[in-house]
Scaffold this motif. Structure first.
Motif, PDB file in Angstrom:
ATOM      1  N   ASN A  44       0.828  -1.205   0.000  1.00 25.95           N
ATOM      2  CA  ASN A  44       0.000   0.000   0.000  1.00 25.95           C
ATOM      3  C   ASN A  44       0.866   1.261   0.000  1.00 25.95           C
ATOM      4  O   ASN A  44       2.101   1.174   0.038  1.00 25.95           O
ATOM      5  N   ALA A  45       0.219   2.422  -0.017  1.00 29.81           N
ATOM      6  CA  ALA A  45       0.937   3.697  -0.076  1.00 29.81           C
ATOM      7  C   ALA A  45       1.808   3.938   1.152  1.00 29.81           C
ATOM      8  O   ALA A  45       2.773   4.690   1.096  1.00 29.81           O
ATOM      9  N   GLY A  46       1.494   3.281   2.260  1.00 32.47           N
ATOM     10  CA  GLY A  46       2.289   3.411   3.478  1.00 32.47           C
ATOM     11  C   GLY A  46       3.478   2.468   3.526  1.00 32.47           C
ATOM     12  O   GLY A  46       4.216   2.436   4.503  1.00 32.47           O
ATOM     13  N   GLY A  47       3.657   1.672   2.478  1.00 27.70           N
ATOM     14  CA  GLY A  47       4.791   0.746   2.415  1.00 27.70           C
ATOM     15  C   GLY A  47       4.543  -0.594   3.084  1.00 27.70           C
ATOM     16  O   GLY A  47       5.453  -1.399   3.214  1.00 27.70           O
ATOM     17  N   GLN A  48       3.301  -0.854   3.493  1.00 24.67           N
ATOM     18  CA  GLN A  48       2.973  -2.121   4.150  1.00 24.67           C
ATOM     19  C   GLN A  48       2.583  -3.167   3.114  1.00 24.67           C
ATOM     20  O   GLN A  48       1.799  -2.887   2.205  1.00 24.67           O
ATOM     21  N   ARG A  49       3.113  -4.370   3.277  1.00 31.54           N
ATOM     22  CA  ARG A  49       2.714  -5.482   2.417  1.00 31.54           C
ATOM     23  C   ARG A  49       1.331  -5.936   2.863  1.00 31.54           C
ATOM     24  O   ARG A  49       1.144  -6.360   3.992  1.00 31.54           O
ATOM     25  N   VAL A  50       0.336  -5.825   1.977  1.00 28.66           N
ATOM     26  CA  VAL A  50      -1.047  -6.119   2.345  1.00 28.66           C
ATOM     27  C   VAL A  50      -1.562  -7.423   1.727  1.00 28.66           C
ATOM     28  O   VAL A  50      -2.603  -7.929   2.144  1.00 28.66           O
ATOM     29  N   MET A  51      -0.855  -7.960   0.746  1.00 24.15           N
ATOM     30  CA  MET A  51      -1.219  -9.252   0.150  1.00 24.15           C
ATOM     31  C   MET A  51       0.050  -9.942  -0.319  1.00 24.15           C
ATOM     32  O   MET A  51       1.010  -9.289  -0.717  1.00 24.15           O
ATOM     33  N   LEU A  52       0.014 -11.280  -0.295  1.00 30.18           N
ATOM     34  CA  LEU A  52       1.165 -12.070  -0.721  1.00 30.18           C
ATOM     35  C   LEU A  52       0.682 -13.384  -1.310  1.00 30.18           C
ATOM     36  O   LEU A  52      -0.197 -14.044  -0.732  1.00 30.18           O
ATOM     37  N   GLN A  53       1.246 -13.747  -2.449  1.00 29.31           N
ATOM     38  CA  GLN A  53       1.071 -15.089  -3.005  1.00 29.31           C
ATOM     39  C   GLN A  53       2.472 -15.621  -3.258  1.00 29.31           C
ATOM     40  O   GLN A  53       3.267 -14.974  -3.918  1.00 29.31           O
ATOM     41  N   SER A  54       2.766 -16.799  -2.724  1.00 29.09           N
ATOM     42  CA  SER A  54       4.082 -17.387  -2.949  1.00 29.09           C
ATOM     43  C   SER A  54       3.903 -18.765  -3.567  1.00 29.09           C
ATOM     44  O   SER A  54       2.808 -19.318  -3.591  1.00 29.09           O
ATOM     45  N   ASP A  55       4.982 -19.308  -4.079  1.00 26.33           N
ATOM     46  CA  ASP A  55       4.972 -20.632  -4.706  1.00 26.33           C
ATOM     47  C   ASP A  55       3.899 -20.746  -5.781  1.00 26.33           C
ATOM     48  O   ASP A  55       3.166 -21.732  -5.837  1.00 26.33           O
ATOM     49  N   ILE A  56       3.803 -19.755  -6.657  1.00 25.49           N
ATOM     50  CA  ILE A  56       2.777 -19.756  -7.702  1.00 25.49           C
ATOM     51  C   ILE A  56       3.096 -20.817  -8.751  1.00 25.49           C
ATOM     52  O   ILE A  56       2.257 -21.651  -9.067  1.00 25.49           O
TER      53      ILE A  56
END
Length: 103
Positions: A55-67
């Motif tokens: 987000n604009a504040g630099g926080q990771r808000v979603m993650l998908q790994s091992d796609i």
């Protein structure tokens, strides 16, 4: 270039609310539609290892790994309206683009 591979920072052009395909790093990665109302498609010419939304504040808000495929989707509809940075990690490098979420 760093120990994670190639890093490409891309500027986004948003034209009057039209849904466009964002072509990242010479067509290696596509993120669309942009702007979006919730569901983003990410396509790559190589295998997508993972992707995340900041987000604009630099926080990771979603993650998908091992796609492990060349195409995936992100449902960002639960996020607040605004601008986000999508980072896509592929076998060929790391790519970033800006996406606008409209509701």
């Amino acid at each position: 270039t760093n120990s994670c591979g190639t890093v490409a920072d891309i500027q986004t052009l948003n034209v009057g609310g039209i849904g466009i395909t964002e072509v990242v790093a010479g067509g290696l990665v596509q993120v669309y539609p942009n702007p979006t109302t919730g569901l983003l498609t990410i396509k790559s010419k190589s295998t997508i290892e993972g992707a995340y939304v900041v987000n604009a504040g630099g926080q990771r808000v979603m993650l998908q790994s091992d796609i492990g495929t060349a195409e995936t989707t992100f449902d960002v509809s639960a996020l607040a309206r605004g601008m986000y940075i999508i980072t896509v990690v592929t076998a060929d490098g790391i790519y970033r683009t800006q996406v606008t979420l409209v509701k």
